[in-house]
Motif scaffolding. Structure first.
Motif, mmCIF file in Angstrom:
data_model
loop_
_atom_site.group_PDB
_atom_site.id
_atom_site.type_symbol
_atom_site.label_atom_id
_atom_site.label_comp_id
_atom_site.label_asym_id
_atom_site.label_seq_id
_atom_site.Cartn_x
_atom_site.Cartn_y
_atom_site.Cartn_z
ATOM 1 N N THR A 28 5.149 12.077 13.277
ATOM 2 C CA THR A 28 6.338 12.013 12.426
ATOM 3 C C THR A 28 6.537 10.647 11.771
ATOM 4 O O THR A 28 7.481 10.467 10.994
ATOM 5 C CB THR A 28 7.604 12.366 13.228
ATOM 6 O OG1 THR A 28 7.709 11.506 14.376
ATOM 7 C CG2 THR A 28 7.542 13.817 13.692
ATOM 8 N N SER A 29 5.651 9.694 12.061
ATOM 9 C CA SER A 29 5.760 8.366 11.445
ATOM 10 C C SER A 29 4.643 8.085 10.446
ATOM 11 O O SER A 29 4.713 7.087 9.717
ATOM 12 C CB SER A 29 5.740 7.271 12.535
ATOM 13 O OG SER A 29 6.806 7.427 13.442
ATOM 14 N N LEU A 30 3.639 8.952 10.390
ATOM 15 C CA LEU A 30 2.497 8.717 9.507
ATOM 16 C C LEU A 30 2.897 8.570 8.041
ATOM 17 O O LEU A 30 2.294 7.788 7.297
ATOM 18 C CB LEU A 30 1.480 9.858 9.651
ATOM 19 C CG LEU A 30 0.572 9.828 10.876
ATOM 20 C CD1 LEU A 30 -0.234 11.112 10.959
ATOM 21 C CD2 LEU A 30 -0.361 8.614 10.832
ATOM 22 N N TRP A 31 3.915 9.300 7.613
ATOM 23 C CA TRP A 31 4.304 9.267 6.204
ATOM 24 C C TRP A 31 4.751 7.878 5.757
ATOM 25 O O TRP A 31 4.686 7.539 4.563
ATOM 26 C CB TRP A 31 5.431 10.273 5.939
ATOM 27 C CG TRP A 31 6.703 9.979 6.671
ATOM 28 C CD1 TRP A 31 7.057 10.435 7.906
ATOM 29 C CD2 TRP A 31 7.774 9.118 6.251
ATOM 30 N NE1 TRP A 31 8.283 9.931 8.273
ATOM 31 C CE2 TRP A 31 8.748 9.124 7.277
ATOM 32 C CE3 TRP A 31 8.013 8.369 5.097
ATOM 33 C CZ2 TRP A 31 9.930 8.396 7.179
ATOM 34 C CZ3 TRP A 31 9.188 7.643 4.999
ATOM 35 C CH2 TRP A 31 10.127 7.669 6.029
ATOM 36 N N GLN A 32 5.195 7.051 6.697
ATOM 37 C CA GLN A 32 5.640 5.707 6.342
ATOM 38 C C GLN A 32 4.493 4.811 5.880
ATOM 39 O O GLN A 32 4.708 3.843 5.140
ATOM 40 C CB GLN A 32 6.336 5.046 7.530
ATOM 41 C CG GLN A 32 7.644 5.682 7.932
ATOM 42 C CD GLN A 32 8.309 4.927 9.074
ATOM 43 O OE1 GLN A 32 8.390 3.713 9.068
ATOM 44 N NE2 GLN A 32 8.779 5.666 10.064
ATOM 45 N N ILE A 33 3.272 5.127 6.313
ATOM 46 C CA ILE A 33 2.137 4.247 6.016
ATOM 47 C C ILE A 33 1.808 4.206 4.521
ATOM 48 O O ILE A 33 1.769 3.117 3.932
ATOM 49 C CB ILE A 33 0.914 4.638 6.862
ATOM 50 C CG1 ILE A 33 1.234 4.422 8.359
ATOM 51 C CG2 ILE A 33 -0.314 3.816 6.465
ATOM 52 C CD1 ILE A 33 0.149 4.867 9.302
ATOM 53 N N PRO A 34 1.546 5.346 3.853
ATOM 54 C CA PRO A 34 1.284 5.249 2.410
ATOM 55 C C PRO A 34 2.479 4.711 1.641
ATOM 56 O O PRO A 34 2.310 3.988 0.649
ATOM 57 C CB PRO A 34 0.946 6.688 2.012
ATOM 58 C CG PRO A 34 1.503 7.553 3.096
ATOM 59 C CD PRO A 34 1.413 6.732 4.339
ATOM 60 N N LEU A 35 3.690 5.050 2.079
ATOM 61 C CA LEU A 35 4.877 4.538 1.402
ATOM 62 C C LEU A 35 4.939 3.016 1.507
ATOM 63 O O LEU A 35 5.153 2.317 0.506
ATOM 64 C CB LEU A 35 6.137 5.149 2.032
ATOM 65 C CG LEU A 35 7.472 4.566 1.536
ATOM 66 C CD1 LEU A 35 7.655 4.835 0.057
ATOM 67 C CD2 LEU A 35 8.638 5.122 2.342
ATOM 68 N N CYS A 36 4.755 2.485 2.713
ATOM 69 C CA CYS A 36 4.840 1.039 2.915
ATOM 70 C C CYS A 36 3.683 0.301 2.234
ATOM 71 O O CYS A 36 3.870 -0.825 1.746
ATOM 72 C CB CYS A 36 4.860 0.715 4.405
ATOM 73 S SG CYS A 36 6.439 1.097 5.201
ATOM 74 N N MET A 37 2.522 0.907 2.172
ATOM 75 C CA MET A 37 1.407 0.272 1.483
ATOM 76 C C MET A 37 1.679 0.177 -0.014
ATOM 77 O O MET A 37 1.350 -0.825 -0.664
ATOM 78 C CB MET A 37 0.111 1.029 1.770
ATOM 79 C CG MET A 37 -0.410 0.801 3.179
ATOM 80 S SD MET A 37 -1.944 1.698 3.535
ATOM 81 C CE MET A 37 -3.001 1.059 2.247
ATOM 82 N N PHE A 38 2.291 1.204 -0.569
ATOM 83 C CA PHE A 38 2.700 1.170 -1.981
ATOM 84 C C PHE A 38 3.757 0.082 -2.195
ATOM 85 O O PHE A 38 3.665 -0.716 -3.139
ATOM 86 C CB PHE A 38 3.238 2.531 -2.394
ATOM 87 C CG PHE A 38 3.848 2.558 -3.759
ATOM 88 C CD1 PHE A 38 3.056 2.628 -4.902
ATOM 89 C CD2 PHE A 38 5.230 2.503 -3.917
ATOM 90 C CE1 PHE A 38 3.626 2.638 -6.166
ATOM 91 C CE2 PHE A 38 5.813 2.520 -5.168
ATOM 92 C CZ PHE A 38 5.012 2.581 -6.298
ATOM 93 N N LEU A 39 4.751 0.048 -1.316
ATOM 94 C CA LEU A 39 5.810 -0.959 -1.425
ATOM 95 C C LEU A 39 5.245 -2.368 -1.271
ATOM 96 O O LEU A 39 5.682 -3.301 -1.959
ATOM 97 C CB LEU A 39 6.881 -0.709 -0.360
ATOM 98 C CG LEU A 39 7.716 0.570 -0.505
ATOM 99 C CD1 LEU A 39 8.629 0.740 0.711
ATOM 100 C CD2 LEU A 39 8.538 0.542 -1.785
ATOM 101 N N ALA A 40 4.280 -2.537 -0.370
ATOM 102 C CA ALA A 40 3.689 -3.858 -0.145
ATOM 103 C C ALA A 40 2.990 -4.375 -1.394
ATOM 104 O O ALA A 40 3.095 -5.558 -1.731
ATOM 105 C CB ALA A 40 2.705 -3.795 1.022
#
Length: 241
Positions: A135-147
């Motif tokens: 349930t936390s995997l979705w944060q990874i592509p989002l945070c990489m985009f934000l980074a």
């Protein structure tokens, strides 16, 4: 795809990113241990209500910095390779690192069991750690985009701040499923029997209804897939500066 994954993993050899895999769960366990006999539920709560979001944000920032600070991605964008696969491999490597950290946390929580009176059943500990990953995997592509777009400050403020504001507003309501930042916290209630605040859920509480578990899993997988596709297509269009 395996070669892309191996190449990405090699980029982080000797970096602080690799050390975070161990540091993040150990810090969490230390916070949990400060509560004495409540070390197991409090370790889980510290992890999924704060430390994990900061950890994922930092991983994304460090992943971006490896490419950005040295050659501004020219070493990647100028090669005759699939940029989609490069992006996907970055996301998956971060996902693997996060999984390792969750497993380290799991081992620590299991080892604490014989030392305390208020223990969580072993099956629920394994289920909790596994579901936190899913349930936390979705944060990874989002945070990489934000980074890549906003840098460290913007990534942490948005990812961690959204958890505190949006997640806290919805997690204990019937509208929890609308906010991705409440999914992990909500499904941990029936899994662990504890509220995100650390208090034990009362018997008969609607927060213990296990129907939220499959809903949270399905929503998380769908969002992860969508964010992976959208961000991979976006990265494919990048050009070297």
């Amino acid at each position: 795809m395996l070669k892309y994954l191996q190449a990405e993993n090699l980029k982080y050899k000797g970096t602080f990113l690799k050390k975070l895999i161990l540091i993040a769960p150990i810090v969490t366990l230390l916070f949990g241990a400060s509560s004495g006999q409540w070390v197991q539920p409090n370790s889980f709560n510290w992890w999924y209500t704060l430390i994990l979001q900061g950890y994922i944000s930092l991983m994304a920032v460090m992943t971006n910095d490896v490419e950005q600070k040295k050659l501004r991605y020219r070493a990647v964008l100028g090669l005759p390779i699939s940029l989609k696969k490069v992006w996907i491999s970055k996301v998956l490597v971060n996902g693997i690192y996060m999984t390792f950290s969750c497993m380290i946390l799991l081992v620590g929580i299991l080892l604490a069991g014989p030392l305390i009176a208020n223990t969580i059943p072993v099956f629920r500990i394994f289920a909790g750690a596994g579901l936190i990953v899913v349930t936390s995997l979705w944060q990874i592509p989002l945070c990489m985009f934000l980074a890549k777009k906003l840098g460290m400050l913007g990534t942490i403020l948005i990812n961690v701040g959204s958890l505190f504001v949006l997640g806290d507003l919805t997690v204990l309501t019937s509208m929890w499923w609308i906010c991705p930042y409440s999914w992990t916290s909500r499904i941990m209630c029936p899994i662990l029997g504890y509220l995100p605040s650390g208090g034990r859920a009362e018997i008969g509480s609607p927060l213990l209804n296990p129907i939220v578990i499959p809903i949270g899993i399905i929503l998380s997988i769908i969002l992860f897939a969508l964010l992976m596709i959208v961000t991979a297509n976006w990265f494919e269009k990048q050009e070297a500066n």
